[in-house]
Every structure is written in C-alpha cells, then in structure tokens.
Design a protein around this motif. Structure first.
Motif, PDB file in Angstrom:
ATOM      1  N   LEU A   7      20.602 -45.318   7.439  1.00  0.00           N
ATOM      2  CA  LEU A   7      21.344 -45.444   6.189  1.00  0.00           C
ATOM      3  C   LEU A   7      20.976 -46.760   5.523  1.00  0.00           C
ATOM      4  O   LEU A   7      20.968 -47.812   6.166  1.00  0.00           O
ATOM      5  CB  LEU A   7      22.849 -45.406   6.463  1.00  0.00           C
ATOM      6  CG  LEU A   7      23.326 -44.180   7.238  1.00  0.00           C
ATOM      7  CD1 LEU A   7      24.794 -44.343   7.616  1.00  0.00           C
ATOM      8  CD2 LEU A   7      23.117 -42.922   6.435  1.00  0.00           C
ATOM      9  N   PHE A   8      20.685 -46.683   4.223  1.00  0.00           N
ATOM     10  CA  PHE A   8      20.284 -47.852   3.449  1.00  0.00           C
ATOM     11  C   PHE A   8      21.170 -47.963   2.220  1.00  0.00           C
ATOM     12  O   PHE A   8      21.252 -47.019   1.425  1.00  0.00           O
ATOM     13  CB  PHE A   8      18.824 -47.728   2.984  1.00  0.00           C
ATOM     14  CG  PHE A   8      17.831 -47.691   4.101  1.00  0.00           C
ATOM     15  CD1 PHE A   8      17.232 -48.853   4.538  1.00  0.00           C
ATOM     16  CD2 PHE A   8      17.506 -46.495   4.711  1.00  0.00           C
ATOM     17  CE1 PHE A   8      16.306 -48.816   5.574  1.00  0.00           C
ATOM     18  CE2 PHE A   8      16.584 -46.440   5.741  1.00  0.00           C
ATOM     19  CZ  PHE A   8      15.986 -47.610   6.177  1.00  0.00           C
ATOM     20  N   ALA A  10      21.872 -48.919  -1.477  1.00  0.00           N
ATOM     21  CA  ALA A  10      20.931 -48.911  -2.602  1.00  0.00           C
ATOM     22  C   ALA A  10      21.449 -49.720  -3.784  1.00  0.00           C
ATOM     23  O   ALA A  10      20.869 -49.679  -4.859  1.00  0.00           O
ATOM     24  CB  ALA A  10      20.661 -47.479  -3.038  1.00  0.00           C
ATOM     25  N   GLY A  11      22.516 -50.469  -3.586  1.00  0.00           N
ATOM     26  CA  GLY A  11      23.148 -51.170  -4.689  1.00  0.00           C
ATOM     27  C   GLY A  11      22.278 -52.190  -5.389  1.00  0.00           C
ATOM     28  O   GLY A  11      22.366 -52.363  -6.597  1.00  0.00           O
ATOM     29  N   HIS A  12      21.415 -52.881  -4.657  1.00  0.00           N
ATOM     30  CA  HIS A  12      20.599 -53.944  -5.249  1.00  0.00           C
ATOM     31  C   HIS A  12      19.106 -53.651  -5.139  1.00  0.00           C
ATOM     32  O   HIS A  12      18.285 -54.562  -5.214  1.00  0.00           O
ATOM     33  CB  HIS A  12      20.908 -55.280  -4.571  1.00  0.00           C
ATOM     34  CG  HIS A  12      22.349 -55.675  -4.690  1.00  0.00           C
ATOM     35  ND1 HIS A  12      22.906 -56.101  -5.875  1.00  0.00           N
ATOM     36  CD2 HIS A  12      23.343 -55.660  -3.787  1.00  0.00           C
ATOM     37  CE1 HIS A  12      24.185 -56.354  -5.683  1.00  0.00           C
ATOM     38  NE2 HIS A  12      24.482 -56.092  -4.422  1.00  0.00           N
ATOM     39  N   VAL A  13      18.764 -52.381  -4.954  1.00  0.00           N
ATOM     40  CA  VAL A  13      17.373 -51.983  -4.790  1.00  0.00           C
ATOM     41  C   VAL A  13      17.013 -51.009  -5.912  1.00  0.00           C
ATOM     42  O   VAL A  13      17.683 -49.997  -6.094  1.00  0.00           O
ATOM     43  CB  VAL A  13      17.165 -51.306  -3.414  1.00  0.00           C
ATOM     44  CG1 VAL A  13      15.743 -50.806  -3.268  1.00  0.00           C
ATOM     45  CG2 VAL A  13      17.530 -52.261  -2.287  1.00  0.00           C
ATOM     46  N   SER A  14      15.962 -51.328  -6.636  1.00  0.00           N
ATOM     47  CA  SER A  14      15.532 -50.438  -7.717  1.00  0.00           C
ATOM     48  C   SER A  14      14.829 -49.213  -7.133  1.00  0.00           C
ATOM     49  O   SER A  14      14.345 -49.251  -5.986  1.00  0.00           O
ATOM     50  CB  SER A  14      14.575 -51.180  -8.660  1.00  0.00           C
ATOM     51  OG  SER A  14      13.316 -51.350  -8.031  1.00  0.00           O
ATOM     52  N   PRO A  15      14.733 -48.137  -7.897  1.00  0.00           N
ATOM     53  CA  PRO A  15      13.983 -46.966  -7.421  1.00  0.00           C
ATOM     54  C   PRO A  15      12.538 -47.306  -7.047  1.00  0.00           C
ATOM     55  O   PRO A  15      12.008 -46.781  -6.070  1.00  0.00           O
ATOM     56  CB  PRO A  15      14.048 -45.999  -8.604  1.00  0.00           C
ATOM     57  CG  PRO A  15      15.324 -46.358  -9.299  1.00  0.00           C
ATOM     58  CD  PRO A  15      15.413 -47.854  -9.169  1.00  0.00           C
ATOM     59  N   GLY A  39      22.701 -40.717  -1.529  1.00  0.00           N
ATOM     60  CA  GLY A  39      24.084 -40.565  -1.128  1.00  0.00           C
ATOM     61  C   GLY A  39      24.993 -41.579  -1.777  1.00  0.00           C
ATOM     62  O   GLY A  39      24.596 -42.336  -2.677  1.00  0.00           O
ATOM     63  N   TYR A  40      26.201 -41.592  -1.281  1.00  0.00           N
ATOM     64  CA  TYR A  40      27.243 -42.480  -1.765  1.00  0.00           C
ATOM     65  C   TYR A  40      28.066 -42.860  -0.546  1.00  0.00           C
ATOM     66  O   TYR A  40      28.424 -42.004   0.268  1.00  0.00           O
ATOM     67  CB  TYR A  40      28.095 -41.741  -2.791  1.00  0.00           C
ATOM     68  CG  TYR A  40      29.369 -42.454  -3.154  1.00  0.00           C
ATOM     69  CD1 TYR A  40      29.359 -43.468  -4.087  1.00  0.00           C
ATOM     70  CD2 TYR A  40      30.563 -42.117  -2.544  1.00  0.00           C
ATOM     71  CE1 TYR A  40      30.527 -44.129  -4.413  1.00  0.00           C
ATOM     72  CE2 TYR A  40      31.733 -42.775  -2.869  1.00  0.00           C
ATOM     73  CZ  TYR A  40      31.709 -43.780  -3.803  1.00  0.00           C
ATOM     74  OH  TYR A  40      32.857 -44.435  -4.108  1.00  0.00           O
ATOM     75  N   VAL A  57      19.778 -41.936   2.626  1.00  0.00           N
ATOM     76  CA  VAL A  57      19.775 -41.506   4.020  1.00  0.00           C
ATOM     77  C   VAL A  57      18.359 -41.056   4.348  1.00  0.00           C
ATOM     78  O   VAL A  57      17.823 -40.158   3.700  1.00  0.00           O
ATOM     79  CB  VAL A  57      20.769 -40.341   4.258  1.00  0.00           C
ATOM     80  CG1 VAL A  57      20.749 -39.924   5.726  1.00  0.00           C
ATOM     81  CG2 VAL A  57      22.168 -40.732   3.813  1.00  0.00           C
ATOM     82  N   LEU A  58      17.760 -41.717   5.318  1.00  0.00           N
ATOM     83  CA  LEU A  58      16.404 -41.385   5.749  1.00  0.00           C
ATOM     84  C   LEU A  58      16.512 -40.588   7.045  1.00  0.00           C
ATOM     85  O   LEU A  58      17.088 -41.060   8.024  1.00  0.00           O
ATOM     86  CB  LEU A  58      15.608 -42.671   5.971  1.00  0.00           C
ATOM     87  CG  LEU A  58      14.207 -42.538   6.558  1.00  0.00           C
ATOM     88  CD1 LEU A  58      13.307 -41.700   5.670  1.00  0.00           C
ATOM     89  CD2 LEU A  58      13.616 -43.914   6.794  1.00  0.00           C
ATOM     90  N   LEU A  59      15.984 -39.383   7.043  1.00  0.00           N
ATOM     91  CA  LEU A  59      16.033 -38.488   8.197  1.00  0.00           C
ATOM     92  C   LEU A  59      14.620 -38.282   8.722  1.00  0.00           C
ATOM     93  O   LEU A  59      13.710 -37.905   7.963  1.00  0.00           O
ATOM     94  CB  LEU A  59      16.624 -37.140   7.781  1.00  0.00           C
ATOM     95  CG  LEU A  59      16.581 -36.014   8.796  1.00  0.00           C
ATOM     96  CD1 LEU A  59      17.390 -36.355  10.029  1.00  0.00           C
ATOM     97  CD2 LEU A  59      17.073 -34.732   8.157  1.00  0.00           C
TER      98      LEU A  59
END
Length: 76
Positions: A7-8, A10-15, A39-40, A57-59
């Motif tokens: 789980l990462f 993503a609040g401060h990471v751009s696409p 996700g959220y 979410v990385l699976l």
C-alpha cells in the motif's frame, strides 16, 4: 506462488512520479506482471482526527523466494 500487496499513500505523489517509480523500481524486479489499484484510505491520526488520503495498491504474485525484491521495493 505467493501474493503480496503493498500500500502506497498517493497524497504527495504526482501521477508521473508514481509511473516513474513503477518503471524504475517495480517492473525490473517483476517483469512478468503486476496489478495496481487506485484506492482511498483513512486512519486515526495521533491527534484523534480521521486522516484521509488517496492511495495505490500494488498486487504482485511471485515465487516464495522473492522476498528480497519485495523488501527492495519497500525500501525504495
């Protein structure tokens, strides 16, 4: 086979930063495939408020002998 979910936040990471991370850190270690879900998430912060953030979410399905590669992604 083993299944690992990472789980990462993503609040401060751009696409673009996220795609670069996948290209640089994840794909070379698991070139046969992976899945990413947007996700959220939320959690209770130390001050008692509910903190909320977009996440990824990385699976990855992999052999049991791949823990060093998973740890390298966590460290990155």
């Amino acid at each position: 086979m083993a299944r690992t979910e990472l789980l990462f936040g993503a609040g401060h990471v751009s696409p673009t930063q996220w795609r670069d991370f996948l290209s640089r850190e994840v794909t070379p270690r698991f070139p046969y495939g992976l899945t990413v879900f947007d996700g959220y998430g939320q959690w209770k912060a130390p001050d008692g408020r509910v903190a909320k953030e977009k996440s990824h979410v990385l699976l990855i399905w992999h052999g049991f002998d791949q823990s060093a590669k998973i740890d390298a992604i966590r460290d990155a």
